[in-house]
Motif scaffolding. Structure first.
Motif, PDB file in Angstrom:
ATOM      1  N   ILE A  23     -51.445  44.140  -4.196  1.00  0.00           N
ATOM      2  CA  ILE A  23     -50.639  43.525  -5.259  1.00  0.00           C
ATOM      3  C   ILE A  23     -49.153  43.819  -5.041  1.00  0.00           C
ATOM      4  O   ILE A  23     -48.301  42.935  -5.217  1.00  0.00           O
ATOM      5  N   SER A  24     -48.838  45.054  -4.641  1.00  0.00           N
ATOM      6  CA  SER A  24     -47.435  45.417  -4.397  1.00  0.00           C
ATOM      7  C   SER A  24     -46.844  44.582  -3.273  1.00  0.00           C
ATOM      8  O   SER A  24     -45.704  44.098  -3.368  1.00  0.00           O
ATOM      9  N   LEU A  25     -47.632  44.430  -2.202  1.00  0.00           N
ATOM     10  CA  LEU A  25     -47.161  43.634  -1.073  1.00  0.00           C
ATOM     11  C   LEU A  25     -47.006  42.168  -1.479  1.00  0.00           C
ATOM     12  O   LEU A  25     -46.029  41.507  -1.134  1.00  0.00           O
ATOM     13  N   PHE A  26     -47.974  41.686  -2.242  1.00  0.00           N
ATOM     14  CA  PHE A  26     -47.951  40.311  -2.738  1.00  0.00           C
ATOM     15  C   PHE A  26     -46.707  40.084  -3.597  1.00  0.00           C
ATOM     16  O   PHE A  26     -45.988  39.086  -3.437  1.00  0.00           O
ATOM     17  N   ALA A  27     -46.444  41.032  -4.501  1.00  0.00           N
ATOM     18  CA  ALA A  27     -45.281  40.923  -5.392  1.00  0.00           C
ATOM     19  C   ALA A  27     -43.975  41.010  -4.612  1.00  0.00           C
ATOM     20  O   ALA A  27     -42.999  40.304  -4.915  1.00  0.00           O
ATOM     21  N   LEU A  28     -43.945  41.874  -3.594  1.00  0.00           N
ATOM     22  CA  LEU A  28     -42.743  42.031  -2.773  1.00  0.00           C
ATOM     23  C   LEU A  28     -42.402  40.740  -2.047  1.00  0.00           C
ATOM     24  O   LEU A  28     -41.233  40.310  -2.017  1.00  0.00           O
ATOM     25  N   VAL A  29     -43.407  40.101  -1.461  1.00  0.00           N
ATOM     26  CA  VAL A  29     -43.197  38.832  -0.748  1.00  0.00           C
ATOM     27  C   VAL A  29     -42.723  37.755  -1.723  1.00  0.00           C
ATOM     28  O   VAL A  29     -41.790  36.987  -1.429  1.00  0.00           O
ATOM     29  N   LEU A  30     -43.340  37.713  -2.909  1.00  0.00           N
ATOM     30  CA  LEU A  30     -42.950  36.719  -3.910  1.00  0.00           C
ATOM     31  C   LEU A  30     -41.514  36.943  -4.379  1.00  0.00           C
ATOM     32  O   LEU A  30     -40.775  35.974  -4.618  1.00  0.00           O
ATOM     33  N   ARG A  31     -41.115  38.202  -4.503  1.00  0.00           N
ATOM     34  CA  ARG A  31     -39.729  38.501  -4.909  1.00  0.00           C
ATOM     35  C   ARG A  31     -38.743  37.934  -3.899  1.00  0.00           C
ATOM     36  O   ARG A  31     -37.694  37.397  -4.257  1.00  0.00           O
ATOM     37  N   LYS A  32     -39.089  38.095  -2.617  1.00  0.00           N
ATOM     38  CA  LYS A  32     -38.215  37.583  -1.555  1.00  0.00           C
ATOM     39  C   LYS A  32     -38.141  36.053  -1.616  1.00  0.00           C
ATOM     40  O   LYS A  32     -37.079  35.450  -1.451  1.00  0.00           O
ATOM     41  N   MET A  33     -39.297  35.442  -1.856  1.00  0.00           N
ATOM     42  CA  MET A  33     -39.373  33.981  -1.855  1.00  0.00           C
ATOM     43  C   MET A  33     -38.715  33.368  -3.088  1.00  0.00           C
ATOM     44  O   MET A  33     -38.225  32.233  -3.031  1.00  0.00           O
ATOM     45  N   LYS A  55     -33.973  32.897  -5.677  1.00  0.00           N
ATOM     46  CA  LYS A  55     -33.081  31.898  -6.285  1.00  0.00           C
ATOM     47  C   LYS A  55     -33.378  31.654  -7.765  1.00  0.00           C
ATOM     48  O   LYS A  55     -32.579  31.033  -8.465  1.00  0.00           O
ATOM     49  N   PHE A  56     -34.521  32.122  -8.231  1.00  0.00           N
ATOM     50  CA  PHE A  56     -34.897  31.885  -9.623  1.00  0.00           C
ATOM     51  C   PHE A  56     -34.313  32.923 -10.580  1.00  0.00           C
ATOM     52  O   PHE A  56     -34.527  32.846 -11.788  1.00  0.00           O
ATOM     53  N   GLY A  57     -33.599  33.905 -10.034  1.00  0.00           N
ATOM     54  CA  GLY A  57     -32.908  34.888 -10.872  1.00  0.00           C
ATOM     55  C   GLY A  57     -33.838  35.659 -11.784  1.00  0.00           C
ATOM     56  O   GLY A  57     -34.881  36.172 -11.358  1.00  0.00           O
ATOM     57  N   SER A  58     -33.487  35.728 -13.068  1.00  0.00           N
ATOM     58  CA  SER A  58     -34.249  36.520 -14.032  1.00  0.00           C
ATOM     59  C   SER A  58     -35.637  35.934 -14.304  1.00  0.00           C
ATOM     60  O   SER A  58     -36.510  36.618 -14.847  1.00  0.00           O
ATOM     61  N   LYS A  59     -35.845  34.666 -13.931  1.00  0.00           N
ATOM     62  CA  LYS A  59     -37.141  34.034 -14.184  1.00  0.00           C
ATOM     63  C   LYS A  59     -38.197  34.407 -13.141  1.00  0.00           C
ATOM     64  O   LYS A  59     -39.382  34.122 -13.322  1.00  0.00           O
ATOM     65  N   LYS A  60     -37.725  35.032 -12.042  1.00  0.00           N
ATOM     66  CA  LYS A  60     -38.677  35.283 -10.951  1.00  0.00           C
ATOM     67  C   LYS A  60     -39.794  36.230 -11.375  1.00  0.00           C
ATOM     68  O   LYS A  60     -40.951  36.062 -10.971  1.00  0.00           O
ATOM     69  N   ASP A  61     -39.490  37.232 -12.216  1.00  0.00           N
ATOM     70  CA  ASP A  61     -40.529  38.173 -12.652  1.00  0.00           C
ATOM     71  C   ASP A  61     -41.574  37.489 -13.524  1.00  0.00           C
ATOM     72  O   ASP A  61     -42.757  37.836 -13.477  1.00  0.00           O
ATOM     73  N   LEU A  62     -41.142  36.512 -14.322  1.00  0.00           N
ATOM     74  CA  LEU A  62     -42.084  35.758 -15.145  1.00  0.00           C
ATOM     75  C   LEU A  62     -43.016  34.937 -14.252  1.00  0.00           C
ATOM     76  O   LEU A  62     -44.237  34.919 -14.476  1.00  0.00           O
ATOM     77  N   ILE A  63     -42.435  34.300 -13.230  1.00  0.00           N
ATOM     78  CA  ILE A  63     -43.256  33.500 -12.303  1.00  0.00           C
ATOM     79  C   ILE A  63     -44.236  34.398 -11.558  1.00  0.00           C
ATOM     80  O   ILE A  63     -45.422  34.073 -11.415  1.00  0.00           O
TER      81      ILE A  63
END
Length: 682
Positions: free
Chosen positions: A194-204, A207-215
């Motif tokens: 999950i950590s690795l999955f979340a890390l990759v998603l954060r990088k990707m 550009k979504f700024g503060s909304k990225k954590d919600l996504i």
């Protein structure tokens, strides 16, 4: 205003203590109040939806949501039927089952896997043996997405690994070597994934700024749904979401406090999570890491993390498998980065770019080669015998003291504690004799005081009646593994003498596997012509084979016979344990019993010949033996209808108390200088 009140409440130590007390109360209540099924055993039809399913060989296992959770088993009649059902089944699909409800089986050998308890802690109280099945699809979009992903992964050559890493489905994976190497945690979708999955998603999603954590949070919830909301995934996904909410709403709660709230909330939701191994591993290791300060250098940090994870998970591993591999700390230095940065990402890459399957296969081949090599190194394997769970609290208390004060004396205390646990079973002046329930077969273990000598008579063995390839199951617990687990739970890793009375599969079918898994010093065979089983064993372990043996503690008296028939040629012998005697009859018939009337066969305990068949247990013979107890090793509902009514009638007429493993499960005697006492598992 609401956020301020919430912030005040969550930061309050009194609220945390109150919530802890409530959780403890609810957990105790859940374990004290027994739960029963809403179904009657007479129910013949059940309608439900499929939560999960597993096809292994000729067996289909279904976990259903009906009036309550039900686990059902259906056996395919043909390969065509298997393929048809495999192509028409899916998550959330509706099913109508006809069959018989039954209680799940308990463990028939002490300290081994208890299937009934396992299901009970997953809120399953009855299983169904299905005779007829009808499946219909679902309109649920999300369940259909999950089914399509599952079917897509099955198309790949290495689908077993893809299913394990991406969906947490290890049903088709060979886990024995992986578990022996102490790296099975890498195959349970958990915090690392999950950590690795979340890390990759954060990088990707930068550009979504503060909304990225919600996504990311929404994607993690969807991923948790795909893997079945397992406790370890719930822990890691929800912790990420809580940390994100904590930051977004500026609640200023420490990660440790968030972690504790999550722990308590999950136990309030389901108190039986406490008995889930994934939950135990996940929370124990993660909680410790919250107190671990990062070090400079990746591999030094990895070593420190691996050592601490090993120390924290040691009791969990010991309580479930009764052995640990101290070399797993070293193995993880390779496997953790290899799986994290190469194998796990490669799983995602290959499903989007299938033309890279050859490269993925090569990556897997490297993993399998190293895994096999490590599994063959046994010097790091240490047996940790069974002790009551609450005693491990002392161990965790010492770990906590070490983490707080960082003093070497606590390491010494931890090592002393483990040494006491290791040698405790050996400090016993009593001898123990176990008649193991191995179904329609024989297996007995004689253990001397202080465990200085261990003799095993026969190993049992479940006959495989020439199944076709499509019927063969990949993922089943072998009987030899169950016997090994039992011996390990007693602190036994070495058998001094393995006596194989004769070459029938139900007496020595597990022999080769056991000799491979355990240290066996000597193997005794009869002098009759060897069959294939005996010949194979003789060729492989010629240097261990003996026909005479002089025990150190036990007194062994052999009775030889000249029969050429396999059963009748069984080794027959008497074992003296202190002043008590045990007569072991193998599968000998009445003819051999008559020959024994010339010998001193008076015994306290007799293992009845040939599973109580009417070919054995002559009345005059039993009267001469005059035992206090008769043991009949026999399988439940066996095809031979053993024991025979004739044998039981003879025992009753002679007033000889008899005990069947099919009724009492494993039976054992505690033998002291003054007494002989019988115990039963059931």
């Amino acid at each position: 205003m609401f956020l301020q009140i919430l912030k005040t409440i969550l930061q309050s130590n009194k609220f945390l203590i109150f919530l802890t007390i409530i959780t403890i109360f609810l957990v105790i209540l859940a374990f004290l109040i027994p739960k029963e099924s809403v179904y009657s055993l007479n129910t013949e039809e059940i309608n439900g939806t499929i939560n999960s399913f597993k096809i292994d060989g000729n067996m289909l296992r279904l976990d259903l949501k009906a009036k309550e959770k039900i686990t059902a088993f259906y056996y395919f009649d043909s390969e065509e039927e298997k393929n048809r059902i495999a192509s028409s089944i899916g998550y959330g699909y509706k099913v109508t089952l006809e069959g018989e409800l039954a209680y799940p089986e308990v463990n028939s050998i002490p300290n081994t896997f208890n299937y009934q308890k396992y299901l009970y802690y997953h809120n399953v109280y009855l299983i169904m043996n299905v005779s007829k099945i009808n499946i219909s699809s679902t309109n649920n979009v999300w369940q259909n997405v999950k089914t399509n992903i599952y079917r897509y992964l099955l198309r790949f050559e290495n689908s077993d690994f893809l299913l394990a890493f991406l969906l947490g489905n290890t049903s088709n994976l060979e886990l024995e070597q992986i578990r022996d190497n102490g790296i099975s945690h890498l195959f349970a979708v958990s915090g690392m994934h999950i950590s690795l999955f979340a890390l990759v998603l954060r990088k990707m999603l930068r550009k979504f700024g503060s909304k990225k954590d919600l996504i990311i949070s929404l994607l993690l919830i969807f991923y948790a749904f795909l893997v079945g909301f397992t406790p370890s995934v719930l822990r890691s996904s929800l912790l990420f979401i809580l940390i994100s909410l904590n930051s977004y709403f500026e609640l200023k709660l420490s990660n440790k406090r968030l972690f504790l709230y999550l722990f308590l909330a999950l136990l309030i939701y389901n108190p039986f999570y406490l008995m889930d191994m994934g939950f135990q591993y996940s929370f124990a290791i993660c909680f410790t890491f919250l107190f671990l300060k990062s070090s400079k250098g990746y591999f030094f940090n990895l070593l420190k993390t691996s050592l601490l994870a090993f120390a924290i998970s040691l009791p969990i591993t010991a309580m479930n498998f009764y052995e640990i591999n101290i070399l797993s700390v070293i193995w993880n230095l390779f496997f953790v980065p290899y799986v994290t940065f190469i194998l796990y990402p490669a799983c995602f890459i290959v499903i989007f770019f299938p033309f890279l399957s050859a490269i993925f296969s090569l990556i897997l081949e490297v993993f399998n080669l190293v895994n096999s090599w490590c599994a063959n190194i046994k010097i790091g394997v240490i047996i940790i015998p069974y002790i009551a769970s609450f005693i491990w609290i002392i161990y965790y208390f010492l770990i906590a003291l070490f983490l707080k004060f960082k003093q070497k004396k606590y390491v010494l205390l931890i090592m002393t504690f483990l040494l006491i646990v290791k040698i405790y079973p050996k400090i016993n002046l009593n001898s123990f004799v176990y008649f193991l329930d191995v179904g329609q077969g024989d297996a007995a273990v004689f253990i001397s005081p202080w465990q200085k000598e261990v003799i095993m008579i026969d190993t049992g063995g479940i006959m495989n009646y020439n199944n076709e390839s499509w019927q063969e199951r990949k993922n089943k617990i072998s009987q030899s593994e169950t016997i090994k687990t039992f011996l390990n739970s007693k602190g036994i890793s070495k058998i001094d003498l393995l006596i194989l009375t004769h070459g029938d599969y139900d007496h020595m079918g597990n022999a080769q596997e056991l000799v491979n898994k355990l240290t066996v010093r000597k193997i005794m065979l009869n002098k009759n012509n060897f069959n294939n089983l005996e010949s194979d064993l003789f060729k492989k372990y010629r240097n261990k084979i003996v026909f005479l043996y002089e025990p150190v503690f036990f007194k062994l008296t052999m009775f030889y016979n000249q029969s050429k028939a396999e059963n009748n040629a069984s080794l027959i012998f008497k074992i003296n344990v202190y002043s008590n005697t045990f007569l072991m009859m193998g599968d000998a018939s009445k003819n051999e019993e008559k020959e024994l009337l010339k010998e001193n066969i008076l015994s306290d305990v007799i293992k009845i010949g040939h599973h109580g068949s009417n070919t054995s247990s002559d009345k005059t013979f039993l009267k001469t033996v005059n035992p206090k107890y008769a043991i009949i090793s026999v399988g439940r509902n066996n095809r031979y209808n053993h024991p025979s009514k004739e044998t039981l009638k003879t025992l009753n007429e002679l007033n000889i108390p008899y005990f069947l493993t099919s009724e009492k499960n494993t039976l054992w005697f505690k033998v002291s200088k003054k007494a002989l006492k019988l115990y039963t598992l059931n």
